[in-house]
Design a protein around this motif. Structure first.
Motif, PDB file in Angstrom:
ATOM      1  N   ASN A 176      27.151  28.844  45.695  1.00  0.00           N
ATOM      2  CA  ASN A 176      27.590  29.337  44.259  1.00  0.00           C
ATOM      3  C   ASN A 176      28.029  30.737  44.746  1.00  0.00           C
ATOM      4  O   ASN A 176      28.356  31.460  43.728  1.00  0.00           O
ATOM      5  CB  ASN A 176      26.616  29.321  43.440  1.00  0.00           C
ATOM      6  CG  ASN A 176      25.167  29.964  43.776  1.00  0.00           C
ATOM      7  OD1 ASN A 176      25.229  30.838  44.361  1.00  0.00           O
ATOM      8  ND2 ASN A 176      24.097  29.965  43.141  1.00  0.00           N
ATOM      9  N   VAL A 177      27.944  31.111  45.847  1.00  0.00           N
ATOM     10  CA  VAL A 177      28.232  32.511  46.072  1.00  0.00           C
ATOM     11  C   VAL A 177      29.673  33.037  45.747  1.00  0.00           C
ATOM     12  O   VAL A 177      29.810  34.203  45.418  1.00  0.00           O
ATOM     13  CB  VAL A 177      27.721  33.234  47.475  1.00  0.00           C
ATOM     14  CG1 VAL A 177      28.378  32.470  48.709  1.00  0.00           C
ATOM     15  CG2 VAL A 177      27.595  34.856  47.451  1.00  0.00           C
ATOM     16  N   VAL A 178      30.634  32.070  46.118  1.00  0.00           N
ATOM     17  CA  VAL A 178      31.986  32.368  46.007  1.00  0.00           C
ATOM     18  C   VAL A 178      32.318  32.654  44.607  1.00  0.00           C
ATOM     19  O   VAL A 178      32.882  33.531  43.896  1.00  0.00           O
ATOM     20  CB  VAL A 178      32.852  31.328  46.486  1.00  0.00           C
ATOM     21  CG1 VAL A 178      34.445  31.403  46.124  1.00  0.00           C
ATOM     22  CG2 VAL A 178      32.666  31.304  48.060  1.00  0.00           C
ATOM     23  N   ASP A 179      31.557  31.586  43.770  1.00  0.00           N
ATOM     24  CA  ASP A 179      31.923  31.854  42.175  1.00  0.00           C
ATOM     25  C   ASP A 179      31.166  32.917  41.722  1.00  0.00           C
ATOM     26  O   ASP A 179      31.612  33.713  40.738  1.00  0.00           O
ATOM     27  CB  ASP A 179      31.356  30.499  41.441  1.00  0.00           C
ATOM     28  CG  ASP A 179      32.285  29.421  41.638  1.00  0.00           C
ATOM     29  OD1 ASP A 179      33.496  29.642  41.765  1.00  0.00           O
ATOM     30  OD2 ASP A 179      31.852  28.083  41.479  1.00  0.00           O
ATOM     31  N   ALA A 180      30.087  33.317  42.191  1.00  0.00           N
ATOM     32  CA  ALA A 180      29.050  34.404  41.692  1.00  0.00           C
ATOM     33  C   ALA A 180      29.905  35.778  41.979  1.00  0.00           C
ATOM     34  O   ALA A 180      30.142  36.606  40.980  1.00  0.00           O
ATOM     35  CB  ALA A 180      27.824  34.698  42.518  1.00  0.00           C
ATOM     36  N   ILE A 181      30.677  35.923  42.801  1.00  0.00           N
ATOM     37  CA  ILE A 181      31.532  36.970  43.651  1.00  0.00           C
ATOM     38  C   ILE A 181      32.731  37.290  42.643  1.00  0.00           C
ATOM     39  O   ILE A 181      33.117  38.384  42.215  1.00  0.00           O
ATOM     40  CB  ILE A 181      31.734  37.007  45.060  1.00  0.00           C
ATOM     41  CG1 ILE A 181      30.420  37.433  45.689  1.00  0.00           C
ATOM     42  CG2 ILE A 181      32.934  37.993  45.286  1.00  0.00           C
ATOM     43  CD1 ILE A 181      30.656  37.222  47.209  1.00  0.00           C
ATOM     44  N   ARG A 182      33.457  36.101  42.407  1.00  0.00           N
ATOM     45  CA  ARG A 182      34.650  35.849  41.809  1.00  0.00           C
ATOM     46  C   ARG A 182      34.273  36.503  40.305  1.00  0.00           C
ATOM     47  O   ARG A 182      35.243  37.333  39.434  1.00  0.00           O
ATOM     48  CB  ARG A 182      35.328  34.328  41.540  1.00  0.00           C
ATOM     49  CG  ARG A 182      36.443  34.313  40.852  1.00  0.00           C
ATOM     50  CD  ARG A 182      37.039  32.895  40.922  1.00  0.00           C
ATOM     51  NE  ARG A 182      35.912  31.982  40.525  1.00  0.00           N
ATOM     52  CZ  ARG A 182      35.709  31.540  39.300  1.00  0.00           C
ATOM     53  NH1 ARG A 182      36.348  32.335  38.495  1.00  0.00           N
ATOM     54  NH2 ARG A 182      34.685  30.704  39.096  1.00  0.00           N
ATOM     55  N   ILE A 183      33.124  36.012  39.599  1.00  0.00           N
ATOM     56  CA  ILE A 183      32.953  35.999  38.364  1.00  0.00           C
ATOM     57  C   ILE A 183      32.463  37.553  37.961  1.00  0.00           C
ATOM     58  O   ILE A 183      33.042  38.231  37.072  1.00  0.00           O
ATOM     59  CB  ILE A 183      31.908  35.141  37.905  1.00  0.00           C
ATOM     60  CG1 ILE A 183      32.458  33.887  37.645  1.00  0.00           C
ATOM     61  CG2 ILE A 183      31.438  35.447  36.377  1.00  0.00           C
ATOM     62  CD1 ILE A 183      31.630  32.463  37.434  1.00  0.00           C
ATOM     63  N   THR A 184      31.570  38.015  38.697  1.00  0.00           N
ATOM     64  CA  THR A 184      30.919  39.283  38.697  1.00  0.00           C
ATOM     65  C   THR A 184      31.383  40.488  39.350  1.00  0.00           C
ATOM     66  O   THR A 184      31.151  41.461  38.692  1.00  0.00           O
ATOM     67  CB  THR A 184      29.228  39.272  38.816  1.00  0.00           C
ATOM     68  OG1 THR A 184      29.219  38.999  40.465  1.00  0.00           O
ATOM     69  CG2 THR A 184      28.686  38.119  38.013  1.00  0.00           C
ATOM     70  N   ARG A 185      32.400  40.187  40.273  1.00  0.00           N
ATOM     71  CA  ARG A 185      32.840  41.278  40.906  1.00  0.00           C
ATOM     72  C   ARG A 185      31.923  42.427  41.700  1.00  0.00           C
ATOM     73  O   ARG A 185      31.927  43.444  41.182  1.00  0.00           O
ATOM     74  CB  ARG A 185      34.080  42.149  40.253  1.00  0.00           C
ATOM     75  CG  ARG A 185      35.089  41.022  39.982  1.00  0.00           C
ATOM     76  CD  ARG A 185      36.050  41.797  39.090  1.00  0.00           C
ATOM     77  NE  ARG A 185      37.018  42.594  39.581  1.00  0.00           N
ATOM     78  CZ  ARG A 185      38.026  42.078  40.301  1.00  0.00           C
ATOM     79  NH1 ARG A 185      38.213  40.852  40.257  1.00  0.00           N
ATOM     80  NH2 ARG A 185      38.594  43.141  41.005  1.00  0.00           N
ATOM     81  N   PRO A 186      30.598  42.039  42.055  1.00  0.00           N
ATOM     82  CA  PRO A 186      29.703  43.050  42.698  1.00  0.00           C
ATOM     83  C   PRO A 186      30.221  43.812  43.615  1.00  0.00           C
ATOM     84  O   PRO A 186      31.186  43.707  44.623  1.00  0.00           O
ATOM     85  CB  PRO A 186      28.748  42.152  43.111  1.00  0.00           C
ATOM     86  CG  PRO A 186      29.266  40.820  43.599  1.00  0.00           C
ATOM     87  CD  PRO A 186      30.579  40.892  42.799  1.00  0.00           C
ATOM     88  N   ALA A 187      29.527  44.800  44.113  1.00  0.00           N
ATOM     89  CA  ALA A 187      29.760  45.555  45.302  1.00  0.00           C
ATOM     90  C   ALA A 187      29.100  45.142  46.639  1.00  0.00           C
ATOM     91  O   ALA A 187      29.298  45.593  47.724  1.00  0.00           O
ATOM     92  CB  ALA A 187      29.164  47.112  45.156  1.00  0.00           C
ATOM     93  N   GLY A 188      28.323  44.024  46.364  1.00  0.00           N
ATOM     94  CA  GLY A 188      27.571  43.328  47.575  1.00  0.00           C
ATOM     95  C   GLY A 188      26.632  42.131  47.021  1.00  0.00           C
ATOM     96  O   GLY A 188      26.331  42.099  45.770  1.00  0.00           O
ATOM     97  N   VAL A 189      26.253  41.433  47.869  1.00  0.00           N
ATOM     98  CA  VAL A 189      25.230  40.427  47.431  1.00  0.00           C
ATOM     99  C   VAL A 189      24.115  40.400  48.232  1.00  0.00           C
ATOM    100  O   VAL A 189      24.036  40.963  49.348  1.00  0.00           O
ATOM    101  CB  VAL A 189      25.754  39.089  47.643  1.00  0.00           C
ATOM    102  CG1 VAL A 189      26.971  38.933  46.626  1.00  0.00           C
ATOM    103  CG2 VAL A 189      26.426  38.781  48.846  1.00  0.00           C
TER     104      VAL A 189
END
Length: 227
Positions: A176-189
């Motif tokens: 799910n990390v790809v979707d998480a990054i796409r949706i939230t646009r964080p600076a890191g995970v």
């Protein structure tokens, strides 16, 4: 912040030389050592010092503590010599500042999110903490903080100022990390249980898959921002 300031990927809760080496080989920008005794990922300061020595100079070392006093934080910092402290308890902005002063280390403050009202606390820590980690709130009966493998509603972050930089955690995994990054646009995970085969037992292949997926998603995010 790390060797890749553009998008740090952190593997938290490491407890063995083998899995730490796997995180380093995968290209993790930060590794986390957990000092909360009730967590299945807990490590003693002495063992953590050995792991930190293995990682030093190769990645950023983060010590995760919960409601430590400034003195406790300073004593731990002397033993482990981390690059960062991650405060994962109910530390107030005043306590964050006191721990920074006592340790002379940058501090990442973790804030639990379950609903939109939880985002109101961001303003309190702005300018006090050196970094913000948005994590899922734990269940009410949980013995320790963190997302416990469950993500929060990422849509809650849609209204944040695009310039606000934060790391995302809580229920992330290789799938799910790809979707998480796409949706939230964080600076890191930041991931912990999402790369485990059992509570506290890191999975070497899941670590590698997570870092690859997150790195690819971050590249796509950067490309989209430049378009």
């Amino acid at each position: 912040m790390t060797r890749d300031d553009a998008f740090p990927i952190k593997i938290c809760g490491l407890s063995t030389p083998e899995t730490l080496e796997a995180a380093l080989a995968a290209g993790a920008d930060m590794i986390g050592l957990n000092f909360h005794p009730k967590s299945p990922r807990y490590v003693t300061p002495e063992h953590a010092a050995e792991l930190a020595a293995q990682a030093r100079g190769r990645t950023g070392i983060v010590a995760l503590v919960v409601d430590f006093t400034p003195q406790q934080a300073a004593e731990l910092a002397q033993i482990v010599r981390p690059n960062w402290l991650q405060l994962h308890g109910k530390e107030t902005p005043e306590q964050v500042a006191a721990i920074k002063a006592a340790t002379d280390l940058p501090v990442m403050k973790a804030l639990g999110v379950a609903n939109a009202a939880d985002l109101d606390q961001l303003a309190l820590y702005h300018g006090v903490a050196d970094a913000i980690l948005l994590d899922a709130k734990p269940p009410k009966d949980a013995a320790y903080p963190g997302g416990h493998g469950r993500p929060f509603d990422w849509g809650l972050l849609a209204g944040l100022d695009p310039a606000f930089r934060f790391m995302l955690s809580g229920g992330l995994d290789p799938a799910n990390v790809v979707d998480a990054i796409r949706i939230t646009r964080p600076a890191g995970v930041d991931v912990s249980s999402g790369v485990e085969s059992a509570p506290g037992i890191k999975d070497v292949e899941k670590i590698a898959k997570f870092v690859r997926a997150a790195r690819s998603a971050a590249a796509q995010l950067k490309k989209a921002g430049q378009a």
